[in-house]
Design a protein around this motif. Structure first.
Motif, PDB file in Angstrom:
ATOM      1  N   PHE A 295       7.904  17.644  -4.791  1.00 36.08           N
ATOM      2  CA  PHE A 295       6.629  19.202  -4.826  1.00 36.08           C
ATOM      3  C   PHE A 295       6.961  20.454  -3.484  1.00 36.08           C
ATOM      4  O   PHE A 295       7.742  20.276  -3.183  1.00 36.08           O
ATOM      5  CB  PHE A 295       5.571  18.143  -3.412  1.00 36.08           C
ATOM      6  N   ASN A 296       6.243  21.603  -4.757  1.00 38.66           N
ATOM      7  CA  ASN A 296       6.178  22.472  -4.257  1.00 38.66           C
ATOM      8  C   ASN A 296       4.565  22.986  -3.208  1.00 38.66           C
ATOM      9  O   ASN A 296       3.362  22.470  -3.499  1.00 38.66           O
ATOM     10  CB  ASN A 296       6.155  23.143  -5.280  1.00 38.66           C
ATOM     11  N   LEU A 297       4.476  24.327  -2.511  1.00 35.69           N
ATOM     12  CA  LEU A 297       3.623  24.532  -2.242  1.00 35.69           C
ATOM     13  C   LEU A 297       3.189  25.743  -3.359  1.00 35.69           C
ATOM     14  O   LEU A 297       3.894  26.335  -3.990  1.00 35.69           O
ATOM     15  CB  LEU A 297       4.019  26.143  -1.305  1.00 35.69           C
ATOM     16  N   THR A 298       1.649  25.195  -2.836  1.00 41.19           N
ATOM     17  CA  THR A 298       0.559  26.054  -4.230  1.00 41.19           C
ATOM     18  C   THR A 298       0.872  27.619  -3.757  1.00 41.19           C
ATOM     19  O   THR A 298       0.353  28.617  -4.528  1.00 41.19           O
ATOM     20  CB  THR A 298      -0.578  26.142  -4.208  1.00 41.19           C
ATOM     21  N   ASP A 299       0.579  27.422  -2.645  1.00 37.49           N
ATOM     22  CA  ASP A 299       0.879  29.826  -2.154  1.00 37.49           C
ATOM     23  C   ASP A 299       2.161  29.640  -1.916  1.00 37.49           C
ATOM     24  O   ASP A 299       2.228  28.471  -0.227  1.00 37.49           O
ATOM     25  CB  ASP A 299      -0.155  29.343  -1.287  1.00 37.49           C
ATOM     26  N   GLU A 300       3.304  30.577  -1.932  1.00 38.56           N
ATOM     27  CA  GLU A 300       4.559  30.223  -1.528  1.00 38.56           C
ATOM     28  C   GLU A 300       4.329  31.017  -0.112  1.00 38.56           C
ATOM     29  O   GLU A 300       5.524  31.356   0.387  1.00 38.56           O
ATOM     30  CB  GLU A 300       5.515  31.046  -2.522  1.00 38.56           C
ATOM     31  N   SER A 301       3.214  31.746  -0.070  1.00 38.73           N
ATOM     32  CA  SER A 301       3.624  32.521   1.326  1.00 38.73           C
ATOM     33  C   SER A 301       3.806  31.512   2.592  1.00 38.73           C
ATOM     34  O   SER A 301       3.649  32.443   3.757  1.00 38.73           O
ATOM     35  CB  SER A 301       2.182  33.918   1.143  1.00 38.73           C
ATOM     36  N   LYS A 302       2.874  30.231   2.451  1.00 42.37           N
ATOM     37  CA  LYS A 302       2.887  29.883   3.686  1.00 42.37           C
ATOM     38  C   LYS A 302       4.133  28.676   3.450  1.00 42.37           C
ATOM     39  O   LYS A 302       4.395  27.908   4.417  1.00 42.37           O
ATOM     40  CB  LYS A 302       2.025  28.037   3.275  1.00 42.37           C
ATOM     41  N   LYS A 303       5.528  29.572   3.258  1.00 43.69           N
ATOM     42  CA  LYS A 303       6.696  28.812   2.613  1.00 43.69           C
ATOM     43  C   LYS A 303       7.345  28.775   4.712  1.00 43.69           C
ATOM     44  O   LYS A 303       7.905  27.410   5.241  1.00 43.69           O
ATOM     45  CB  LYS A 303       7.709  29.188   2.177  1.00 43.69           C
ATOM     46  N   GLU A 304       7.476  30.263   5.006  1.00 41.43           N
ATOM     47  CA  GLU A 304       8.273  30.299   6.599  1.00 41.43           C
ATOM     48  C   GLU A 304       6.840  29.211   7.525  1.00 41.43           C
ATOM     49  O   GLU A 304       8.156  27.827   7.995  1.00 41.43           O
ATOM     50  CB  GLU A 304       7.902  31.423   6.796  1.00 41.43           C
ATOM     51  N   LYS A 305       6.114  29.206   7.765  1.00 38.95           N
ATOM     52  CA  LYS A 305       5.269  28.747   8.537  1.00 38.95           C
ATOM     53  C   LYS A 305       5.448  26.671   8.767  1.00 38.95           C
ATOM     54  O   LYS A 305       5.653  26.074   9.581  1.00 38.95           O
ATOM     55  CB  LYS A 305       3.652  28.531   8.155  1.00 38.95           C
ATOM     56  N   PHE A 306       4.834  26.853   6.601  1.00 36.73           N
ATOM     57  CA  PHE A 306       5.082  25.275   6.592  1.00 36.73           C
ATOM     58  C   PHE A 306       6.726  24.361   6.946  1.00 36.73           C
ATOM     59  O   PHE A 306       6.702  23.634   7.722  1.00 36.73           O
ATOM     60  CB  PHE A 306       5.607  25.020   5.380  1.00 36.73           C
ATOM     61  N   ASP A 307       8.075  25.393   6.704  1.00 38.63           N
ATOM     62  CA  ASP A 307       9.333  24.957   6.801  1.00 38.63           C
ATOM     63  C   ASP A 307       9.365  25.080   8.632  1.00 38.63           C
ATOM     64  O   ASP A 307       9.841  23.771   9.395  1.00 38.63           O
ATOM     65  CB  ASP A 307      10.132  25.362   6.909  1.00 38.63           C
ATOM     66  N   SER A 308       9.108  26.168   9.295  1.00 41.99           N
ATOM     67  CA  SER A 308       8.739  25.943  10.402  1.00 41.99           C
ATOM     68  C   SER A 308       8.806  24.597  11.384  1.00 41.99           C
ATOM     69  O   SER A 308       8.663  23.568  12.053  1.00 41.99           O
ATOM     70  CB  SER A 308       8.795  26.844  10.929  1.00 41.99           C
ATOM     71  N   MET A 309       7.431  24.181  10.699  1.00 43.88           N
ATOM     72  CA  MET A 309       6.478  22.672  11.607  1.00 43.88           C
ATOM     73  C   MET A 309       7.187  21.712  10.835  1.00 43.88           C
ATOM     74  O   MET A 309       6.952  20.660  12.064  1.00 43.88           O
ATOM     75  CB  MET A 309       4.461  23.282  10.573  1.00 43.88           C
ATOM     76  N   LYS A 311       9.903  21.377  10.432  1.00 42.13           N
ATOM     77  CA  LYS A 311      11.384  21.439  12.156  1.00 42.13           C
ATOM     78  C   LYS A 311      11.233  20.764  13.051  1.00 42.13           C
ATOM     79  O   LYS A 311      11.534  19.925  13.509  1.00 42.13           O
ATOM     80  CB  LYS A 311      12.274  22.853  11.166  1.00 42.13           C
ATOM     81  N   ASP A 312       9.726  21.872  13.025  1.00 36.46           N
ATOM     82  CA  ASP A 312       9.614  21.419  14.792  1.00 36.46           C
ATOM     83  C   ASP A 312       8.894  19.433  15.278  1.00 36.46           C
ATOM     84  O   ASP A 312       8.592  19.006  16.220  1.00 36.46           O
ATOM     85  CB  ASP A 312       8.094  22.199  15.508  1.00 36.46           C
ATOM     86  N   ALA A 313       8.782  18.758  14.240  1.00 34.92           N
ATOM     87  CA  ALA A 313       7.677  17.564  13.843  1.00 34.92           C
ATOM     88  C   ALA A 313       9.102  16.497  13.831  1.00 34.92           C
ATOM     89  O   ALA A 313       9.336  15.420  13.833  1.00 34.92           O
ATOM     90  CB  ALA A 313       7.082  17.282  12.969  1.00 34.92           C
ATOM     91  N   ASN A 314      10.818  16.926  14.083  1.00 35.29           N
ATOM     92  CA  ASN A 314      11.799  16.017  13.830  1.00 35.29           C
ATOM     93  C   ASN A 314      11.877  16.037  12.586  1.00 35.29           C
ATOM     94  O   ASN A 314      12.845  15.160  12.623  1.00 35.29           O
ATOM     95  CB  ASN A 314      11.736  15.065  14.661  1.00 35.29           C
ATOM     96  N   ILE A 315      11.525  16.585  11.486  1.00 34.17           N
ATOM     97  CA  ILE A 315      12.020  16.296  10.221  1.00 34.17           C
ATOM     98  C   ILE A 315      13.154  16.842   9.480  1.00 34.17           C
ATOM     99  O   ILE A 315      13.187  18.286   9.979  1.00 34.17           O
ATOM    100  CB  ILE A 315      10.955  16.620   9.410  1.00 34.17           C
ATOM    101  N   ASN A 316      14.252  16.458   8.614  1.00 34.29           N
ATOM    102  CA  ASN A 316      15.160  16.476   8.494  1.00 34.29           C
ATOM    103  C   ASN A 316      15.324  15.792   6.664  1.00 34.29           C
ATOM    104  O   ASN A 316      14.381  15.751   6.169  1.00 34.29           O
ATOM    105  CB  ASN A 316      16.332  15.951   9.638  1.00 34.29           C
TER     106      ASN A 316
END
Lengths: 354, 354
Positions: A295-309, A311-316
């Motif tokens: 799946f992809n983001l519909t708005d690529e500008s959210k990428k940085e935020k989603f990626d850090s979220m 990762k913070d949730a301990n997802i790998n």
């Protein structure tokens, strides 16, 4: 703290398997020896090999039907070559559903004609071609059941009068199928079955011995069958951990139970992908893989935020393959529903905070 | 209680390696992931692969001399095939010193002419042929440095004007040699380097690309070199444990230190074989392997007693290969001098009680 491991493979295995696999490095079954230092000819390991071969057939419902199970090395990439070496006399047909099918076709062409009956390359492999015609004068038909990179999965398999060969590397033991429809199934262990380093081949013996070429010993399925999968030193530890995982599948209720859980996980995530306006699925809806939702983001500008979220949730391991971009949540048998819920929670949190 | 493990391979590895290898199954380098579930494309594993490839060259003294080190699968048996696929255009020469050389010759003959320059088959491979002539018009010369089954070892290697190819599966990293004399060295990991499931290939790149045939991707050394040994999913764990073992070799003083200890162990055991009237060595004295001493009882009626004595002494894996009978005490790098002393003590006890 353990991570929620969505890696595409090598991938998460059951925690119970890790525990037992770790202990066996120090002392294997009270032998006073590490599993890494025992002879592959020892009774202790011969039992492991025999049980693993038998259990693979048992879980697939293929006992006493002329099939043999062998453990080899080299992954699916070696099978692209071996299937052609053993079965391709003149012409074979291939369904091209992505990177792995394409590689299989490339290797087969060194041995004979490999007809591509259909391809979904026109849409970056985001669907499974249907309604293709399979020629009659072929030695076998080859397909890939699940496309790890693109997140598509074959839900139906064609009925053919020739041997049906299938690369099931990324979804074997994950769903019930009529496995007796297939004549040769191969799978690298490193998804639902075990660690990297072992390859399971299930082959109906009566399809072998039909090609005229001389086959090198290591390439010849008959040699490995004749030697009970011990023609040469097998990858002892990878087979042992595969056995532990096969036992775990059986203990949990077999492939049926795996499929039920996999369907629940897939429903949970795909529902969120479809509901959440910040995300869109990559694969055609009817061909979506239960193993590797992409799946992809519909708005690529959210990428940085989603990626850090996440990762913070301990997802790998959530980043998508470079061929598709976006995200890929690989959800093999051993990934828990709880881990998927953690991901869905993060997706919903992103929506709320957007 | 740990056993004294004289297995011919897979075989004993350092206890420190087993400890670290066991821990990494539960948590690899504090990543919160098992080494079995990490992606082979992760930074953590790419570092393992790079360090292992570099350390193999460093220990052999082959850095910056045009060599590349790659980790493959399939053991020496796959290399019998790959060496011929990549190097045999017309004709190659092989020295036949036992089972493994014979198998290498058999596979090579599918690709071209494989001349057997000499063989020790006349005496059940109990010696290394000398004074043979190597033809000039060959693509390469192939030999086996140590013969695990028969307990012989090449002490000198011929100087040739063509690529020198050597199967060093059972004695790599055990003794100092001028490794730059060789153009291609291969070795299954499961003796001195690690567990079963990985194969090290050291190849001088300028010998590749000379044959005219099309080489399947998985068989092509250039493909694996080009992809930094990651053309397909590598056997992650077997490579990781190989790295731990290579680090151990370096920490202990490198190949020089290994050789010193191996010479001590060999002297201790061969001295007893020669001194004790109940035993006789199998291999010709000048060709004796430091890795796999082979010996027989002079009086077979002592077999039952000797067998129960060494088993009571916690010794494992001493039975000889069926081709030779008697006993084989495999003494790879990680086997301690103390373990050899335990065996020698049992041999002396048998003599006293006889």
């Amino acid at each position: 703290m353990k991570k929620h491991n969505f890696s595409a493979g090598p991938c998460v295995l059951p925690q119970e398997v890790f525990q037992e696999a770790s202990q066996a490095i120090l002392d294997f079954n009270n032998t006073g020896l590490s599993i890494l230092e025992i002879s592959h000819r020892s009774g202790a390991f011969v039992s492991v090999m025999e049980e693993a071969r038998h259990l693979a057939l048992e879980l697939l419902g293929l006992e006493n039907q002329g099939y043999n199970a062998i453990f080899l090395q080299g992954g699916a990439s070696m099978q692209f070559l071996m299937t052609a070496y053993n079965l391709l006399q003149d012409k074979a047909a291939y369904l091209n559903t992505g990177t792995w099918s394409s590689k299989a076709i490339k290797e087969a062409r060194l041995f004979g004609e490999a007809v591509e009956v259909a391809s979904s390359k026109d849409k970056n492999f985001n669907y499974i071609p249907k309604d293709y015609k399979i020629p009659q004068d072929i030695n076998y038909f080859h397909c890939t059941s699940n496309n790890t990179i693109f997140g598509t999965q074959m839900k139906d398999f064609p009925s053919v009068d020739v041997p049906l060969v299938c690369d099931m590397s990324s979804d074997i033991f994950s769903r019930e199928l009529n496995f007796s429809k297939f004549d040769l199934i191969y799978a690298g262990a490193q998804k639902n079955m075990g660690p990297a380093g072992a390859t399971l081949v299930i082959v109906k013996e009566d399809i072998l011995g039909k090609v005229k070429r001389e086959i090198p010993s290591m390439m010849d399925y008959r040699v490995h069958i004749e030697k009970d999968s011990m023609f040469n030193t097998p990858p002892v530890y990878a087979i042992y951990v595969s056995l532990l995982t096969l036992r775990w599948i059986k203990d949990k209720g077999g492939i049926k139970a795996m499929e039920e859980l996999n369907n629940k996980k897939a429903a949970l995530l795909y529902n969120e992908i479809d509901r959440n306006p910040l995300f869109k699925g990559f694969a055609a809806t009817e061909d979506r893989s239960t193993m590797n939702p992409t799946f992809n983001l519909t708005d690529e500008s959210k990428k940085e935020k989603f990626d850090s979220m996440w990762k913070d949730a301990n997802i790998n391991g959530l980043s998508g393959h470079r061929s598709v971009g976006g995200y890929r949540a690989s959800m093999y048998n051993a990934l828990s529903l709880e881990s998927v819920q953690v991901l869905v929670d993060v997706m919903q949190k992103l929506e709320k905070e957007a």
